[in-house]
Design a protein around this motif. Structure first.
Motif, PDB file in Angstrom:
ATOM      1  N   ALA A 160      69.817 150.851  55.391  1.00 23.57           N
ATOM      2  CA  ALA A 160      69.331 150.466  53.801  1.00 23.57           C
ATOM      3  C   ALA A 160      68.122 149.772  53.904  1.00 23.57           C
ATOM      4  CB  ALA A 160      70.356 150.011  53.065  1.00 23.57           C
ATOM      5  N   VAL A 171      68.966 145.532  47.516  1.00 21.86           N
ATOM      6  CA  VAL A 171      68.443 146.817  47.501  1.00 21.86           C
ATOM      7  C   VAL A 171      69.283 147.556  46.520  1.00 21.86           C
ATOM      8  CG1 VAL A 171      67.427 146.608  49.963  1.00 21.86           C
ATOM      9  CG2 VAL A 171      69.713 147.396  49.639  1.00 21.86           C
ATOM     10  N   GLU A 172      68.905 148.693  46.079  1.00 27.06           N
ATOM     11  CA  GLU A 172      69.723 149.588  45.136  1.00 27.06           C
ATOM     12  C   GLU A 172      70.833 150.091  45.924  1.00 27.06           C
ATOM     13  OE1 GLU A 172      66.803 150.286  46.422  1.00 27.06           O
ATOM     14  OE2 GLU A 172      65.121 150.486  44.686  1.00 27.06           O
ATOM     15  N   SER A 173      72.049 150.718  44.735  1.00 25.97           N
ATOM     16  CA  SER A 173      73.186 151.184  45.422  1.00 25.97           C
ATOM     17  C   SER A 173      73.026 152.401  46.413  1.00 25.97           C
ATOM     18  CB  SER A 173      73.849 151.547  44.206  1.00 25.97           C
ATOM     19  OG  SER A 173      73.213 152.640  43.361  1.00 25.97           O
ATOM     20  N   THR A 174      74.211 152.536  47.250  1.00 29.08           N
ATOM     21  CA  THR A 174      74.516 153.587  47.879  1.00 29.08           C
ATOM     22  C   THR A 174      74.670 154.805  46.989  1.00 29.08           C
ATOM     23  OG1 THR A 174      75.392 152.091  49.656  1.00 29.08           O
ATOM     24  CG2 THR A 174      75.593 154.629  49.766  1.00 29.08           C
ATOM     25  N   GLY A 214      72.543 152.017  50.888  1.00 28.54           N
ATOM     26  CA  GLY A 214      72.680 151.004  50.068  1.00 28.54           C
ATOM     27  C   GLY A 214      73.598 149.904  50.431  1.00 28.54           C
ATOM     28  N   ARG A 262      63.911 151.523  52.753  1.00 30.19           N
ATOM     29  CA  ARG A 262      63.021 150.696  51.872  1.00 30.19           C
ATOM     30  C   ARG A 262      61.839 150.283  52.560  1.00 30.19           C
ATOM     31  NH1 ARG A 262      68.141 151.657  50.773  1.00 30.19           N
ATOM     32  NH2 ARG A 262      68.405 151.600  48.505  1.00 30.19           N
ATOM     33  N   THR A 271      72.751 144.722  42.265  1.00 32.95           N
ATOM     34  CA  THR A 271      71.816 145.204  43.305  1.00 32.95           C
ATOM     35  C   THR A 271      70.292 144.909  42.926  1.00 32.95           C
ATOM     36  OG1 THR A 271      71.830 147.157  42.166  1.00 32.95           O
ATOM     37  CG2 THR A 271      73.184 147.387  43.896  1.00 32.95           C
ATOM     38  N   ARG A 282      71.085 158.155  49.589  1.00 35.46           N
ATOM     39  CA  ARG A 282      70.384 156.945  49.798  1.00 35.46           C
ATOM     40  C   ARG A 282      71.104 155.874  50.325  1.00 35.46           C
ATOM     41  NH1 ARG A 282      67.993 154.322  44.216  1.00 35.46           N
ATOM     42  NH2 ARG A 282      70.263 153.628  44.081  1.00 35.46           N
TER      43      ARG A 282
END
Ligand code: TXA
Ligand code: MG
Length: 344
Positions: free
Chosen positions: A328, A181-184, A199, A332, A37, A197
């Protein structure tokens, strides 16, 4: 502090080098490492002092809990008191991969990791360097994204070096992160599984396994804006990149027209644009985010840093493609724009 920078090739890992990095973690040090990620900033999850130094290095508020990274499902039981069936389903289908599952924590997990909550966020990363580092550290690794707090998450080693050199023990350069992008993040401790969140793993993916899954209302709020500012001119407070970001969202023809109009109105500013589908603009720096939101996710954080390198004052970010990964990206994008969204 002198930061050691170690290049490790993901598909041909230098075992001696990774063992040394594992030793740093074992000894209470901080190592930045690649995941699929974004880059993480890792410490031994059970070492309270080491975890505290993560917050210091990042300038992160201590009430924001960290994700704990483990190598396999077996290791989840070291830190989670209860591993519900929903969690097992998620791990079975999506791990290793870009998903983080919130469960009840075990007593042994220090409070600094979870910011005093009785839950812990657990993730099995897919990146071979991350997995090997966890194994060599002989402990679960607590790791937030490896950026200075408020900056875009790092997706390349050079981003980590820019933010963290001199502040941590080592940085593993393992190349570019795939997802970007960062993880779910998904909570399975309540009555319905809830995405906190968005992701790399989408709601649609999760729905196939957990049909009841919902998205937390705060996520949706962050992608809903009541008031659409017109063209810039008013000074907005900003965070994230130094440039002021405006998202211009809607039908691609109208998005193009609006951005072109805004560029004409901002003659004395250095303008940057994130375009889609290769559209061209008469701006200082135009960076293309491609044809879908998988590509947009992969490029977004890198581009935000790129604009700052070129001293761009205002960035217009096109958003005209709606697909499974849109949430996602928008989440951001809206944050980096401090919710300055122009709908056309
Ligand atoms: O992809 C990722 O998740 C990356 C890589 C390095 O693994 N990590 C990452 O960490 O994005 P960080 O610290 O930047 O984001 C962690 C998120 C935060 O939004 C935090 O509030 C949430 O996870 N979180 C952590 N523990 C939680 C908990 N017990 N309950 C609810 N949210 C939690
Ligand atoms: Mg972060």
């Amino acid at each position: 502090m002198k930061t050691r920078i170690e290049k490790i090739i993901p598909d041909n890992i230098d075992m001696e080098a990774i063992e040394k990095m594992g030793d740093i973690i074992k000894n209470g040090g901080l190592v930045a490492f690649p995941t699929e990620t974004v880059y993480g900033l890792g410490a031994d999850c059970m070492n309270e002092e080491a975890v505290l130094s993560i917050f210091k290095a990042k300038g992160r508020p201590s009430d924001n809990p960290l994700i704990v990274h483990v190598a396999d499902v077996e290791q989840v039981y070291e830190i989670a008191r209860e591993v519900p069936d929903d969690a097992l389903e998620l791990f079975k289908h999506f791990s290793p991969g870009p998903i983080t599952v919130i469960m009840k924590k075990k007593e042994c997990v220090p409070e600094v990791v979870t910011a005093g909550l009785d839950t812990v966020a657990v993730r099995i990363p897919e990146h071979p360097v991350a997995l090997e580092l966890i194994k060599k550290s002989k402990a679960p690794i607590a790791a937030p994204s490896s950026n200075r707090s408020g900056k875009p998450s790092p997706t390349k080693a050079e981003h980590v070096i820019a933010d963290m050199e001199g502040r941590i023990d080592a940085i593993i350069d393992g190349g570019e992160c795939r997802v970007g992008v960062e993880s779910t993040v998904i909570d399975v401790t309540g009555s319905v599984p809830t995405i906190l969140r968005p992701g790399g793993i989408t709601k649609e993916d999760i729905k196939k396994v957990l049909p009841d899954v919902v998205i937390d209302k705060h996520v949706l709020k962050s992608v809903e804006v009541d008031e659409s500012p017109k063209c810039p001119g008013m000074k907005y407070k900003h965070y994230a990149p130094d440039a002021e970001v405006f998202v211009v969202e809607g039908n691609e023809g109208r998005v193009y027209e609006k951005i072109t109009e805004c560029i004409t109105n901002e003659k004395n500013k250095r303008i940057g644009v994130i375009s889609q589908n290769g559209r061209e603009y008469n701006a200082e720096l135009v960076l293309d985010a491609g044809r879908d939101n998988v590509e947009y996710a992969n490029k977004l954080f890198d581009y935000l840093r790129e604009f700052d390198k070129h001293d761009i004052d205002i960035v217009f970010a096109e958003f005209s493609i709606e697909d499974e990964h849109a949430l996602a990206v928008k989440n951001r994008l809206y944050k980096s724009a401090a919710n300055r969204v122009i709908r056309v």
